[in-house]
Write an enzyme that holds these catalytic residues in place. Structure first.
Site, PDB file in Angstrom:
ATOM      1  N   GLY A   1       0.827  -1.211   0.000  1.00 48.28           N
ATOM      2  CA  GLY A   1       0.000   0.000   0.000  1.00 48.28           C
ATOM      3  C   GLY A   1       0.858   1.257   0.000  1.00 48.28           C
ATOM      4  O   GLY A   1       0.573   2.222  -0.725  1.00 48.28           O
ATOM      5  N   ASP A   2       1.916   1.253   0.789  1.00 54.15           N
ATOM      6  CA  ASP A   2       2.815   2.414   0.852  1.00 54.15           C
ATOM      7  C   ASP A   2       3.516   2.614  -0.497  1.00 54.15           C
ATOM      8  O   ASP A   2       3.713   3.739  -0.955  1.00 54.15           O
ATOM      9  CB  ASP A   2       3.881   2.217   1.944  1.00 54.15           C
ATOM     10  CG  ASP A   2       3.270   1.760   3.254  1.00 54.15           C
ATOM     11  OD1 ASP A   2       2.113   2.117   3.513  1.00 54.15           O
ATOM     12  OD2 ASP A   2       3.940   1.030   4.000  1.00 54.15           O
TER      13      ASP A   2
HETATM   14  N1  LIG Z   1      -1.594 -10.267  -4.136  1.00 51.38           N
HETATM   15  C1  LIG Z   1      -1.310  -9.225  -4.922  1.00 51.38           C
HETATM   16  N2  LIG Z   1      -1.137  -9.402  -6.261  1.00 51.38           N
HETATM   17  C2  LIG Z   1      -0.879  -8.362  -7.073  1.00 51.38           C
HETATM   18  N3  LIG Z   1      -0.782  -7.088  -6.645  1.00 51.38           N
HETATM   19  C3  LIG Z   1      -0.940  -6.851  -5.312  1.00 51.38           C
HETATM   20  C4  LIG Z   1      -1.210  -7.915  -4.384  1.00 51.38           C
HETATM   21  N4  LIG Z   1      -1.312  -7.364  -3.141  1.00 51.38           N
HETATM   22  C5  LIG Z   1      -1.121  -6.022  -3.296  1.00 51.38           C
HETATM   23  N5  LIG Z   1      -0.906  -5.721  -4.590  1.00 51.38           N
HETATM   24  C6  LIG Z   1      -0.691  -4.383  -5.184  1.00 51.38           C
HETATM   25  O1  LIG Z   1      -0.450  -3.426  -4.177  1.00 51.38           O
HETATM   26  C7  LIG Z   1      -1.536  -2.477  -4.100  1.00 51.38           C
HETATM   27  C8  LIG Z   1      -1.824  -2.159  -2.651  1.00 51.38           C
HETATM   28  O2  LIG Z   1      -2.147  -3.346  -1.962  1.00 51.38           O
HETATM   29  P1  LIG Z   1      -3.190  -3.428  -0.759  1.00 51.38           P
HETATM   30  O3  LIG Z   1      -2.979  -4.749  -0.101  1.00 51.38           O
HETATM   31  O4  LIG Z   1      -4.551  -3.156  -1.269  1.00 51.38           O
HETATM   32  O5  LIG Z   1      -2.753  -2.201   0.162  1.00 51.38           O
HETATM   33  P2  LIG Z   1      -2.558  -2.112   1.749  1.00 51.38           P
HETATM   34  O6  LIG Z   1      -1.186  -2.696   2.014  1.00 51.38           O
HETATM   35  O7  LIG Z   1      -2.608  -0.658   2.037  1.00 51.38           O
HETATM   36  O8  LIG Z   1      -3.683  -2.895   2.373  1.00 51.38           O
HETATM   37  C9  LIG Z   1      -2.706  -3.140  -4.836  1.00 51.38           C
HETATM   38  O9  LIG Z   1      -3.616  -2.210  -5.366  1.00 51.38           O
HETATM   39  C10 LIG Z   1      -1.966  -3.941  -5.930  1.00 51.38           C
HETATM   40  O10 LIG Z   1      -1.583  -3.107  -6.996  1.00 51.38           O
HETATM   41  O1  LIG Z   2       1.433   2.328  11.428  1.00 52.70           O
HETATM   42  P1  LIG Z   2       0.780   0.973  11.393  1.00 52.70           P
HETATM   43  O2  LIG Z   2      -0.615   1.002  10.860  1.00 52.70           O
HETATM   44  O3  LIG Z   2       0.870   0.273  12.732  1.00 52.70           O
HETATM   45  O4  LIG Z   2       1.586   0.084  10.384  1.00 52.70           O
HETATM   46  C1  LIG Z   2       2.981  -0.078  10.445  1.00 52.70           C
HETATM   47  C2  LIG Z   2       3.390  -1.189   9.572  1.00 52.70           C
HETATM   48  O5  LIG Z   2       2.875  -0.915   8.293  1.00 52.70           O
HETATM   49  C3  LIG Z   2       3.886  -1.002   7.317  1.00 52.70           C
HETATM   50  O6  LIG Z   2       4.283   0.318   7.042  1.00 52.70           O
HETATM   51  C4  LIG Z   2       3.371  -1.705   6.106  1.00 52.70           C
HETATM   52  O7  LIG Z   2       2.169  -1.086   5.666  1.00 52.70           O
HETATM   53  P2  LIG Z   2       1.248  -1.670   4.503  1.00 52.70           P
HETATM   54  O8  LIG Z   2       1.496  -3.145   4.405  1.00 52.70           O
HETATM   55  O9  LIG Z   2      -0.149  -1.316   4.890  1.00 52.70           O
HETATM   56  O10 LIG Z   2       1.666  -0.940   3.269  1.00 52.70           O
HETATM   57  C5  LIG Z   2       5.036  -1.731   7.968  1.00 52.70           C
HETATM   58  O11 LIG Z   2       6.274  -1.367   7.460  1.00 52.70           O
HETATM   59  C6  LIG Z   2       4.876  -1.340   9.420  1.00 52.70           C
HETATM   60  O12 LIG Z   2       5.360  -2.333  10.264  1.00 52.70           O
END
Ligand SMILES: Nc1ncnc2c1ncn2[C@@H]1O[C@H](COP(=O)(O)OP(=O)(O)O)[C@@H](O)[C@H]1O
Ligand SMILES: O=P(O)(O)OC[C@H]1O[C@](O)(COP(=O)(O)O)[C@@H](O)[C@@H]1O
Length: 306
Positions: free
Chosen positions: A250-251
């Site tokens: 997500g980041d």
């Molecule tokens: N299993 C996956 N396969 C392909 N792309 C992924 C997958 N998981 C995450 N991504 C990519 O990363 C983006 C952010 O992932 P997501 O899991 O929705 O965000 P977050 O970490 O904030 O929950 C998605 O929109 C997609 O482009």
């Molecule tokens: O600030 P929060 O929500 O506790 O999340 C921190 C954690 O999220 C992360 O930034 C990863 O975030 P995402 O998987 O949602 O992109 C890790 O590096 C970190 O350990």
């Protein structure tokens, strides 16, 4: 300049375990330590894509020092406020049959430290971008992001917010340039579960009506939906690949989107670069490099200013 703020940064301890069993001694197959926290991750990907940023926030103790040193080694500028007590948290990410995470509480941030951060933010200039990302420690009030946005109002600074719940809801009235909830977080904001894309679009539109300029809803392996300020709804499917570690996907998407938008001014390309960055990170063991991201672009890299 782009500034990222991580209130509760971490060291992410990522372990791979075969046949994880609760209540038993489990031995890792592989382990790695990375600097973590959402704003920090955005800074690393921006740096990988050739954009300068400065990582702000709070650090404490030996873990905070290592986190800061590692970020600098990855090419990021940092300017963390050192807290007098405690340690920055260690977040444990377990890669077994399924992915599990244990995210720590983090050190106490006293009022004096918060005031020092606000003072730093006063130095931002029109045209700067401020990314507020991640959770805040329980010891802080839920209006912290709101207080920052209030201070940024009418300064010409564009603010991006990647947060959940009240923290996010409260900033909408200050018109953040971009917010990026995932589909689950979007549903949670309204106390519901979203199943279809129509529902996701409907609730993302509500966030726009509440003040967000651009709403990017990530949906993991289903890709992302962008509701941009031009009134268009854009959809992007992710590339296919094998997930290795989706922490930071997500980041990476936020950073890729920003890089794409800043380099081209085009929302379509921003969404494409954001998706490529998110997926590239999910397909490797940590945050993706430029080469790994470029592999998943739909057009030649030069079209994204890379
Ligand atoms: N299993 C996956 N396969 C392909 N792309 C992924 C997958 N998981 C995450 N991504 C990519 O990363 C983006 C952010 O992932 P997501 O899991 O929705 O965000 P977050 O970490 O904030 O929950 C998605 O929109 C997609 O482009
Ligand atoms: O600030 P929060 O929500 O506790 O999340 C921190 C954690 O999220 C992360 O930034 C990863 O975030 P995402 O998987 O949602 O992109 C890790 O590096 C970190 O350990």
């Amino acid at each position: 300049m782009i500034y990222t703020v991580t209130f509760n940064p971490s060291l992410d301890y990522v372990v791979q375990i075969d046949n994880m069993e609760l209540g038993q001694i489990n031995r890792t197959k592989k382990e790695n330590i990375y600097p973590g926290g959402k704003g920090n991750n955005v800074s690393v990907i921006l740096s990988n894509l050739g954009l300068e940023s400065r990582a702000l926030g709070f650090k404490a103790g030996f873990t905070g020092k290592v986190m800061d040193d590692m970020l600098r080694a990855y090419g990021c500028q940092t300017d963390f406020i050192l807290l007098p007590e405690g340690n920055s948290r260690i977040n444990v990410k377990i890669k077994a049959d399924t992915e599990s995470e244990i995210n720590g509480q983090g050190p106490v941030i006293e009022k004096e430290a918060l005031i020092r951060l606000y003072a730093k933010l006063q130095e931002l200039e029109p045209g700067d971008i401020l990314v507020l990302a991640g959770s805040i420690p329980d010891t802080l009030p839920e209006n912290v992001y709101e207080q920052i946005m209030e201070r940024m109002e009418h300064t010409g600074v564009h603010v991006v917010v990647d947060a959940t719940g009240e923290l996010l809801k409260r900033v909408l009235k200050y018109h953040p340039f971009l917010i990026k909830p995932n589909n689950h977080e979007l549903g949670d904001l309204f106390g519901t579960t979203l199943y279809t894309e129509e529902e996701i679009i409907m609730y993302a539109q509500k966030l726009q009506k509440m003040g967000a300029v651009n709403v990017l809803v990530s949906m993991a392996e289903k890709g992302a939906l962008l509701l941009a300020e031009d009134g268009q709804v854009r959809k992007m499917r992710p590339p296919k690949g094998t997930v290795v570690n989706s922490v930071g996907a997500g980041d990476s998407m936020v950073a890729g989107f920003l890089a794409g938008y800043l380099n081209t001014g085009d929302y379509e390309k921003a969404l494409e670069l954001g998706t490529a960055a998110g997926s590239a990170t999910a397909f490797v063991s940590w945050l993706a490099s430029k080469e790994e991201i470029v592999r998943y672009l739909v057009r030649p890299a030069i079209e994204y200013g890379l």
